[in-house]
Design a protein around this motif. Structure first.
Motif, short mmCIF file in Angstrom:
data_model
loop_
_atom_site.label_atom_id
_atom_site.label_comp_id
_atom_site.label_asym_id
_atom_site.label_seq_id
_atom_site.Cartn_x
_atom_site.Cartn_y
_atom_site.Cartn_z
N ILE A 34 0.66 -1.19 -0.02
CA ILE A 34 -0.06 0.02 0.01
C ILE A 34 0.81 1.25 0.00
CG2 ILE A 34 -1.70 1.30 1.38
CD1 ILE A 34 -2.72 -1.43 2.20
N VAL A 35 2.03 1.28 1.05
CA VAL A 35 2.73 2.41 1.03
C VAL A 35 3.43 2.40 -0.41
CG1 VAL A 35 4.93 3.30 2.03
CG2 VAL A 35 3.13 2.23 3.22
N ALA A 36 4.01 1.56 -0.98
CA ALA A 36 4.64 1.71 -2.37
C ALA A 36 3.69 2.13 -3.53
CB ALA A 36 4.94 0.03 -2.74
N ILE A 37 2.35 1.73 -3.30
CA ILE A 37 1.62 2.20 -4.59
C ILE A 37 1.48 3.83 -3.92
CG2 ILE A 37 -0.80 2.54 -5.05
CD1 ILE A 37 -0.94 -0.57 -4.66
N CYS A 40 4.49 6.23 -5.03
CA CYS A 40 4.90 5.90 -6.36
C CYS A 40 4.78 7.21 -7.12
CB CYS A 40 4.06 4.74 -7.05
SG CYS A 40 4.59 4.66 -8.98
N SER A 41 6.02 7.91 -7.47
CA SER A 41 6.17 8.97 -8.07
C SER A 41 5.32 8.95 -9.49
CB SER A 41 7.60 9.21 -8.21
OG SER A 41 8.39 8.57 -9.16
N VAL A 42 5.29 10.13 -9.87
CA VAL A 42 4.34 10.63 -11.10
C VAL A 42 5.47 10.59 -12.21
CG1 VAL A 42 3.07 12.28 -12.22
CG2 VAL A 42 2.60 12.02 -10.00
N SER A 43 5.33 9.84 -13.22
CA SER A 43 6.19 9.84 -14.08
C SER A 43 5.74 10.76 -15.36
CB SER A 43 6.41 8.17 -14.65
OG SER A 43 5.34 7.92 -15.24
N ASP A 44 5.30 10.10 -16.49
CA ASP A 44 5.02 11.03 -17.59
C ASP A 44 3.35 11.04 -17.77
OD1 ASP A 44 7.53 11.19 -18.53
OD2 ASP A 44 7.48 9.29 -19.75
N GLU A 45 2.74 11.20 -16.65
CA GLU A 45 1.31 11.61 -16.53
C GLU A 45 1.04 12.72 -15.97
OE1 GLU A 45 -0.22 7.71 -14.84
OE2 GLU A 45 1.32 7.88 -13.28
N THR A 46 -0.31 13.01 -16.17
CA THR A 46 -0.93 14.33 -15.17
C THR A 46 -1.02 13.86 -13.77
OG1 THR A 46 -3.03 13.80 -15.65
CG2 THR A 46 -1.95 15.11 -17.37
N ILE A 47 -1.15 14.91 -12.88
CA ILE A 47 -1.17 14.54 -11.62
C ILE A 47 -2.82 13.57 -11.47
CG2 ILE A 47 -1.89 15.63 -9.25
CD1 ILE A 47 1.03 15.62 -10.03
N GLU A 48 -3.70 14.15 -12.18
CA GLU A 48 -5.05 13.43 -12.06
C GLU A 48 -4.73 12.00 -12.52
OE1 GLU A 48 -8.91 12.60 -11.66
OE2 GLU A 48 -7.91 14.33 -10.95
N ALA A 49 -4.15 11.78 -13.67
CA ALA A 49 -4.04 10.30 -14.17
C ALA A 49 -3.22 9.56 -12.88
CB ALA A 49 -3.44 10.37 -15.67
N ALA A 50 -2.16 10.07 -12.18
CA ALA A 50 -1.37 9.42 -11.56
C ALA A 50 -2.15 8.97 -10.28
CB ALA A 50 -0.30 10.31 -11.07
N LYS A 54 -3.36 5.20 -8.98
CA LYS A 54 -3.12 4.79 -7.56
C LYS A 54 -4.38 4.07 -6.96
CE LYS A 54 0.75 8.06 -6.52
NZ LYS A 54 1.34 8.79 -5.65
N GLU A 55 -5.55 4.91 -7.34
CA GLU A 55 -6.98 4.56 -6.81
C GLU A 55 -7.10 3.17 -7.07
OE1 GLU A 55 -11.59 5.86 -6.56
OE2 GLU A 55 -10.04 7.21 -7.42
N ILE A 56 -6.91 3.07 -8.63
CA ILE A 56 -7.13 1.61 -9.35
C ILE A 56 -6.24 0.71 -8.80
CG2 ILE A 56 -6.79 0.49 -11.53
CD1 ILE A 56 -8.14 3.14 -12.62
N GLU A 57 -5.15 0.90 -8.55
CA GLU A 57 -4.07 0.02 -8.10
C GLU A 57 -4.64 -0.27 -6.61
OE1 GLU A 57 -0.32 1.36 -8.58
OE2 GLU A 57 -0.28 1.44 -10.68
N LEU A 58 -4.76 0.65 -5.79
CA LEU A 58 -5.29 0.24 -4.42
C LEU A 58 -6.50 -0.64 -4.45
CD1 LEU A 58 -4.36 3.70 -2.60
CD2 LEU A 58 -3.50 1.27 -2.27
#
Length: 124
Positions: A34-37, A40-50, A54-58
């Protein structure tokens, strides 16, 4: 004859008074995942997409936990203790994301019952 019954109110133990190994049914690896998700830093995506990712992965991770673990997670994430790093990171999510994820955890018992009913229907 009238009997008077006195009730003694039992106060719940504070989570800090319970030994950490005894208070949680959640595996440490789940906390770390959970902490890793969340970290996780934002890469080539917008903040909203990041944060949507994260919500989908959680949600996908929460779908794999037992009912007991979901209840424990719900309890910890609903009222985060300042000494709980996983819960404090979760509390940083936007309120609507937190609400959806907490509702998903709260629904674990129903999902498990539906899964068992489907399994009984097809294989019973």
């Amino acid at each position: 004859m009238i009997r008077l019954v006195t009730h003694t109110r039992v106060e719940p133990l504070e989570s800090s008074t319970i030994h950490p190994a005894a208070r949680s049914s959640i595996d440490r690896s789940l906390d770390e995942a959970i902490v890793a998700i969340l970290d996780c830093s934002v890469s080539d995506e917008t903040i909203e997409a990041a944060f949507r990712r994260k919500e989908i992965e959680l949600g996908a991770l929460f779908a794999t936990v037992s009912v007991a673990a979901a209840r424990e997670l719900h309890r910890r994430l609903s009222a985060p203790a300042p000494t709980d790093p996983m819960a404090t990171r979760f509390a940083r999510l936007r309120s609507d994301r937190r609400a959806r994820l907490l509702a998903f955890l709260a629904d674990a018992r129903r999902r498990e019952a539906l899964r068992a009913a489907r399994q009984d229907r097809c294989c019973g």
